[in-house]
Design an enzyme around this catalytic site. Sequence first.
Site, short mmCIF file in Angstrom:
data_model
loop_
_atom_site.label_atom_id
_atom_site.label_comp_id
_atom_site.label_asym_id
_atom_site.label_seq_id
_atom_site.Cartn_x
_atom_site.Cartn_y
_atom_site.Cartn_z
N ASP A 1 3.47 4.20 10.48
CA ASP A 1 4.75 3.50 10.30
C ASP A 1 5.56 3.47 11.60
O ASP A 1 6.76 3.80 11.62
CB ASP A 1 5.59 4.16 9.19
CG ASP A 1 4.79 4.47 7.95
OD1 ASP A 1 3.98 3.62 7.55
OD2 ASP A 1 4.96 5.57 7.37
N GLU B 1 5.86 -3.89 1.03
CA GLU B 1 6.67 -2.83 1.64
C GLU B 1 6.70 -3.04 3.15
O GLU B 1 6.15 -4.01 3.67
CB GLU B 1 6.10 -1.45 1.31
CG GLU B 1 4.71 -1.20 1.87
CD GLU B 1 4.15 0.18 1.52
OE1 GLU B 1 4.68 0.83 0.61
OE2 GLU B 1 3.16 0.60 2.18
#
Length: 319
Positions: free
Chosen positions: A20, A202
């Site tokens: 991420d 997401e």
Amino acid sequence: MEKENGNLKYNEIWIAQRADPYVLKAPSGCYYFTASVPAYDSVVLRRADTLAGLVDAEEIVVWRKHESGPMSLHVWAPEIHYLFGKWYIYFAAGDKDDIWEIRPYVLECQGPDPMKDEWVELGKMQRAKDDDFSFEAFSLDATIFEHRGICYCVWAEKTGVGKQISNLYIAQMETANKLKTVQVLLTTPDYDWERYGFWVNEGPAVIKRNGKIFLTYSASDTGIYYCMGMLSVDEDADLLDPRMWKKERYPVLQTDYEKGVYGPGHNSFTVDEEGNDIVVFHARTEKEITGNPLYNPNRHAMLMRLRWGEDGKPVFRFE
């Protein structure tokens, strides 16, 4: 695989075991890097004068998880932003007594130097006055972008009964940790490539070019089927009108078996020292994953040179 720009590597491991990844080029010209760490127990930050310099830059811990209660487990996907005259970090975290009680939280820096000055907790992101839903269920991956003097928040939140679905929502922001408007649904996992393992949208990220706002996002579970989709909207449109956004029918970036890059996703955008657009993303380098993909540490931060097509859209390609 491609190597350019001195020691800067493209389309291969750039910073190992950092999922991420988020990179911000500050107005001063320096770069900040943050990401999920394998232990999911802290928020870390690096700073360097160049993208290549981030690889060996000192990594400091600006915040650690609580021992119990909210923010005590699953510290995920931090992002650093400069908003409303201060530095903020947005991240998601759970509760060790209820491990999927994932919610977005905010840290505020008490000075001008994110690497040296104190960070304080502002608590959970707050919804707007008339909004009964935002951040009340499993919610994470909040990103912030500014457009024409207005700050917007885009985040993922689950809905449904039983096997829940992760959607993306958008709202205007009133302050750095509170929404001004009620949430608007941007996208839900409509297509087969968004439904491997789990039905997931997401990890939103925004880049503005050619009169358009492009919003990438990630889909499916965190294994080799993880991939990136994209929405776009005209820069003059009402960003809170979901009818104005166009969703691409197919993923814009996915596993490349020939190149040995598996499950690319959860990206951010930055520019290199020459001003070229860069995609920062994580991916795996092995097809077979040991154990639960969520807890396997081998999601690595990578870089890709972003190209632009004749139609004005970004082109994501392993070169």
